[in-house]
Design an enzyme around this catalytic site. Structure first.
Site, mmCIF file in Angstrom:
data_model
loop_
_atom_site.group_PDB
_atom_site.id
_atom_site.type_symbol
_atom_site.label_atom_id
_atom_site.label_comp_id
_atom_site.label_asym_id
_atom_site.label_seq_id
_atom_site.Cartn_x
_atom_site.Cartn_y
_atom_site.Cartn_z
ATOM 1 N N ASP A 38 45.140 23.661 34.506
ATOM 2 C CA ASP A 38 44.901 23.805 35.953
ATOM 3 C C ASP A 38 43.770 22.891 36.460
ATOM 4 O OD1 ASP A 38 43.046 25.399 34.618
ATOM 5 O OD2 ASP A 38 43.261 27.135 35.945
ATOM 6 N N ALA A 123 43.064 42.654 30.072
ATOM 7 C CA ALA A 123 43.959 42.469 28.918
ATOM 8 C C ALA A 123 44.702 41.137 28.966
ATOM 9 C CB ALA A 123 44.953 43.626 28.847
ATOM 10 N N SER A 126 45.645 39.789 34.362
ATOM 11 C CA SER A 126 45.015 39.563 35.659
ATOM 12 C C SER A 126 45.164 40.710 36.651
ATOM 13 C CB SER A 126 45.506 38.254 36.301
ATOM 14 O OG SER A 126 44.569 37.868 37.272
ATOM 15 N N SER A 127 44.594 41.825 36.289
ATOM 16 C CA SER A 127 44.554 42.960 37.216
ATOM 17 C C SER A 127 43.719 42.606 38.445
ATOM 18 C CB SER A 127 43.972 44.192 36.520
ATOM 19 O OG SER A 127 42.634 43.966 36.134
ATOM 20 N N SER A 128 42.732 41.730 38.262
ATOM 21 C CA SER A 128 41.851 41.407 39.396
ATOM 22 C C SER A 128 42.625 40.672 40.496
ATOM 23 C CB SER A 128 40.645 40.590 38.933
ATOM 24 O OG SER A 128 41.029 39.399 38.309
ATOM 25 N N ASP A 172 46.166 32.737 38.783
ATOM 26 C CA ASP A 172 46.366 34.186 38.838
ATOM 27 C C ASP A 172 46.937 34.617 40.188
ATOM 28 O OD1 ASP A 172 44.960 33.733 36.561
ATOM 29 O OD2 ASP A 172 43.226 34.976 37.074
HETATM 30 P P1 ADP Z 1 41.764 40.892 34.323
HETATM 31 O O1 ADP Z 1 41.912 40.287 35.680
HETATM 32 O O2 ADP Z 1 42.074 39.918 33.237
HETATM 33 O O3 ADP Z 1 42.511 42.169 34.158
HETATM 34 P P2 ADP Z 1 39.036 40.990 35.151
HETATM 35 O O4 ADP Z 1 37.784 41.302 34.442
HETATM 36 O O5 ADP Z 1 39.169 39.686 35.827
HETATM 37 O O6 ADP Z 1 40.220 41.234 34.108
HETATM 38 O O7 ADP Z 1 39.304 42.082 36.273
HETATM 39 C C1 ADP Z 1 39.234 43.446 35.946
HETATM 40 C C2 ADP Z 1 38.496 44.174 37.054
HETATM 41 O O8 ADP Z 1 39.319 44.237 38.233
HETATM 42 C C3 ADP Z 1 38.214 45.617 36.715
HETATM 43 O O9 ADP Z 1 37.039 45.740 35.952
HETATM 44 C C4 ADP Z 1 38.081 46.223 38.091
HETATM 45 O O10 ADP Z 1 36.814 45.940 38.631
HETATM 46 C C5 ADP Z 1 39.104 45.441 38.913
HETATM 47 N N1 ADP Z 1 40.394 46.164 39.005
HETATM 48 C C6 ADP Z 1 41.580 45.795 38.521
HETATM 49 N N2 ADP Z 1 42.532 46.706 38.802
HETATM 50 C C7 ADP Z 1 41.935 47.681 39.492
HETATM 51 C C8 ADP Z 1 42.354 48.924 40.072
HETATM 52 N N3 ADP Z 1 43.621 49.344 39.974
HETATM 53 N N4 ADP Z 1 41.432 49.654 40.709
HETATM 54 C C9 ADP Z 1 40.154 49.246 40.817
HETATM 55 N N5 ADP Z 1 39.699 48.112 40.282
HETATM 56 C C10 ADP Z 1 40.563 47.341 39.616
HETATM 57 MG MG MG Z 2 40.818 38.587 36.301
#
Ligand code: ADP
Ligand code: MG
Length: 387
Positions: A38, A123, A126-128, A172
């Site tokens: 990227d 994990a 990319s939950s963020s 992401d």
């Molecule tokens: P990744 O994006 O790889 O999963 P990150 O460290 O970038 O890991 O993002 C994880 C963070 O995003 C969590 O610690 C939390 O602060 C936030 N997050 C993700 N999903 C949720 C959710 N469903 N509710 C609240 N916060 C969340």
């Molecule tokens: Mg992230």
């Protein structure tokens, strides 16, 4: 109605005493091929997955933003100021999206939001970005304004940079927005052009396996790789000013510089140039319906990470080796930044149980660490679910 939708709506109702006006959903993503390309303005293939974040949202009559996540307690958090939060760091993602949209002149106002997500945190899925994009889509709908999807992705990325303090690439957010069910998303990081290519199988299972290893030096190692890539590009641009990044270098041209370019920069460039080639070849193979050869590209990518880019580690190598010996697995490689973290494997759904059992057992036996496996299918990008 989808269980996740009713759950997040109920949470909103319980917290705020009324029904939400909008519910949105944004998926997690996984990098399939195109590692560290990227920032070299190269190519990436990614999937959006069937794990996501749902955001239920309504307007507020107060001047405060109130946020609730099912991951973090039962009562909403009230934010009095639009500044990065030290307490409740998760609130920085929605708050950041709100702030960036507001600062770009969009008509956002304080709001109430309940969030539910089933993307595992940290994990490799990319939950963020899923959280940011779900929030961004909900706000555009709630306050009735338009943002080009690619612009929204950039605003979400900016929110993560400035509020969460994480210098993530755009992959992401782009994947969460533009992904498509049973398709791979191709992104050109120079032009930001993107397209989806159909997968030849409806039976493809995506396995993300966490190594349980996280290196404390990830950030500095990442910056070091960026510098090495820039150094390699500068070597070429000195004699040819049209070269901006490693994106402009063909495999033949790189080969001709062997010996003249220092060995480290050469191997880093070999990885990036090779990844770009593999992405383009991968698209052709998918168009030809050849998942078996496509899977081999994943293994080649990992090998290049191990030898050339040196962003693997013994644990990730072990995960890839074990996956490679399991029947029904097309390919496996480290995904994301590397230096620990997770692998991606592509397999048939029927092989899922055997995959999980063998990975867990053999990985622990060999490394003493514990692997977690998350299975997903390839799903659609973000959307408004209600109204
Ligand atoms: P990744 O994006 O790889 O999963 P990150 O460290 O970038 O890991 O993002 C994880 C963070 O995003 C969590 O610690 C939390 O602060 C936030 N997050 C993700 N999903 C949720 C959710 N469903 N509710 C609240 N916060 C969340
Ligand atoms: Mg992230």
């Amino acid at each position: 109605m989808d269980e996740s939708v009713s759950f997040v709506k109920q949470n909103f109702l319980n917290a705020f005493g009324e029904s939400p006006s909008v519910v949105s959903r944004a998926p997690g993503r996984v990098e399939v091929l195109g590692n560290h390309t990227d920032y070299n303005e190269g190519y990436v293939l990614s999937f959006a997955v069937d794990k996501g974040v749902w955001a239920a949202c309504g307007g507020s009559t107060t001047e405060q933003i109130k946020l609730l996540s099912s991951h973090y307690g039962d009562s909403p958090i009230t934010l009095h100021e639009t500044v990065p939060q030290k307490e409740n760091p998760w609130t920085n993602y929605p708050l950041g999206v709100y702030a960036v949209l507001r600062d770009n002149g969009f008509p956002v106002r304080p709001f109430n939001m309940a969030v539910y997500g089933n993307v595992p945190l940290g994990a490799g899925l990319s939950s963020s970005a899923a959280l940011e994009v779900a929030c961004g889509i909900a706000l555009t709908t709630l306050f009735d304004f338009q943002v080009e999807p690619a612009e929204l992705a950039k605003h979400c990325q900016r929110a993560e940079h400035t509020f969460a303090g994480t210098h993530c690439g755009l992959l992401d957010q782009f994947s969460s927005i533009f992904g498509k069910k049973d398709h791979v998303l191709f992104i050109d990081f120079r032009s930001l052009d993107h397209q989806t290519i159909p997968l030849p199988s409806h039976n493809l299972c995506v396995a993300v396996t966490t190594s349980g290893i996280s290196h404390s030096l990830v950030e500095s190692a990442y910056n070091e790789r960026r510098e090495e890539c820039a150094r390699a590009a500068t070597f070429f641009s000195r004699s040819d000013p049209s070269v901006r990044t490693l994106r402009d270098i063909s495999p033949e041209r790189l080969m001709s510089a062997k010996g003249a370019l220092d060995d480290t920069a050469y191997r880093r460039a070999l990885h990036i140039v090779g990844e770009n080639e593999r992405v383009l070849n991968g698209i052709q193979l998918l168009r030809q319906g050849d998942l078996v050869q496509f899977g081999k590209l994943l293994h080649q990518s990992h090998e290049s990470s191990r030898v050339n880019f040196e962003n693997s580690c013994p644990e990730l190598d072990t995960l890839v080796d074990i996956a490679g010996m399991i029947e029904g697995v097309y390919g496996s490689r480290l995904t994301g930044g590397g230096f620990g973290g997770a692998t991606l494997s592509l397999l048939d759904w029927e092989s899922r149980e055997e995959f999980e059992a063998k990975i867990r057992e053999k990985y622990t036996a060999k490394t003493g660490a514990e692997a977690n496996v998350y299975f997903a299918s390839v799903d659609d990008g973000a959307r408004v679910v209600e109204p």
